[in-house]
Design an enzyme around this catalytic site. Sequence first.
Site, PDB file in Angstrom:
ATOM      1  N   HIS A   1      33.335  47.997  59.154  1.00  0.00           N
ATOM      2  CA  HIS A   1      33.442  48.478  60.530  1.00  0.00           C
ATOM      3  C   HIS A   1      33.784  47.355  61.505  1.00  0.00           C
ATOM      4  O   HIS A   1      33.874  47.591  62.706  1.00  0.00           O
ATOM      5  CB  HIS A   1      32.098  49.128  60.921  1.00  0.00           C
ATOM      6  CG  HIS A   1      32.099  49.828  62.229  1.00  0.00           C
ATOM      7  ND1 HIS A   1      32.979  50.861  62.529  1.00  0.00           N
ATOM      8  CD2 HIS A   1      31.313  49.665  63.336  1.00  0.00           C
ATOM      9  CE1 HIS A   1      32.740  51.304  63.757  1.00  0.00           C
ATOM     10  NE2 HIS A   1      31.739  50.587  64.265  1.00  0.00           N
TER      11      HIS A   1
ATOM     12  N   ASP B   1      35.485  53.022  56.196  1.00  0.00           N
ATOM     13  CA  ASP B   1      34.523  52.645  57.228  1.00  0.00           C
ATOM     14  C   ASP B   1      33.368  53.637  57.191  1.00  0.00           C
ATOM     15  O   ASP B   1      33.535  54.816  57.509  1.00  0.00           O
ATOM     16  CB  ASP B   1      35.205  52.647  58.600  1.00  0.00           C
ATOM     17  CG  ASP B   1      34.302  52.157  59.720  1.00  0.00           C
ATOM     18  OD1 ASP B   1      33.080  52.064  59.503  1.00  0.00           O
ATOM     19  OD2 ASP B   1      34.815  51.860  60.810  1.00  0.00           O
TER      20      ASP B   1
ATOM     21  N   SER C   1      33.928  49.520  68.297  1.00  0.00           N
ATOM     22  CA  SER C   1      32.895  50.499  68.000  1.00  0.00           C
ATOM     23  C   SER C   1      32.505  51.278  69.252  1.00  0.00           C
ATOM     24  O   SER C   1      33.370  51.849  69.911  1.00  0.00           O
ATOM     25  CB  SER C   1      31.692  49.792  67.366  1.00  0.00           C
ATOM     26  OG  SER C   1      30.800  50.706  66.793  1.00  0.00           O
TER      27      SER C   1
END
Length: 266
Positions: free
Chosen positions: A245, A217, A94
């Site tokens: 995610h 996502d 991320s």
Amino acid sequence: MDILKRSNVVVSGRGQQPIVFVHGFGCDQQMWRFVAPAFEDTHRVVLFDHIGCGKSDLAFYDDQRHATLAGYAADLVDILEHADLRNAILVGHSVSSVISILAAIQAPERVSRLVLVGPSPRYLNDPPDYVGGFERADIDGLLDMMESNMLGWADFLAPVVVGPGHDPERTQELKESFCAADPYIARRFASATFLADNRADLPLLNRPSLIVQCADDAIAPRAVGEYMHAHLRQSTLRVIEASGHCPHMTHPAETIAVIRDYLAQT
């Protein structure tokens, strides 16, 4: 200053080449526990906690340094240098995908390649040409909720991050991780994450990279992964047919497989 103790650095594995796992926002190094051990036979596995997360030393949180992702990238470079890691593979999840990119730009002599899991250089939409997934009002609402109702914010965000149809234990774990963070630091890290725009940094990376993208996502949509692929030189895009995610938590076997396949080919 003991840099490694500051960031709760943990080293394991029997290989020579370092592989550094960099956790995302609201998490800590434990989120890699389903993936990192798979590389201990072949690599020197390095885990750590961002300042303000997990078992890091909160005394080293700096309002100015950690107001931007560049400060977290500087922390990562400190770890690479003080642990004398060379030819390292950075695996970022991320926002830590961008943190890893910034660190590799700053210290390219320490990094051989990157693995970017669910990366996004900008979470805000920027019409007409860029789809980040969020409107500014969405992000402002999340940040305001963090200040007024941390538990409600975690209750809302954790299921979105984990994705539909997954083990409720993973959602609960992420919710508890969000709530365990220092509220002040968490909100500032969230602001640094969701309001950042690092699109201009992508062409500066001169190391090969693998982009691991989930097909569905809500945090970093597929269009974002394709944007990253188009703007990162020497990048490879692999799409996992999964939702959510956090594929390293919900689909660890698939995540391990695509990373191993990439490292074997390159």
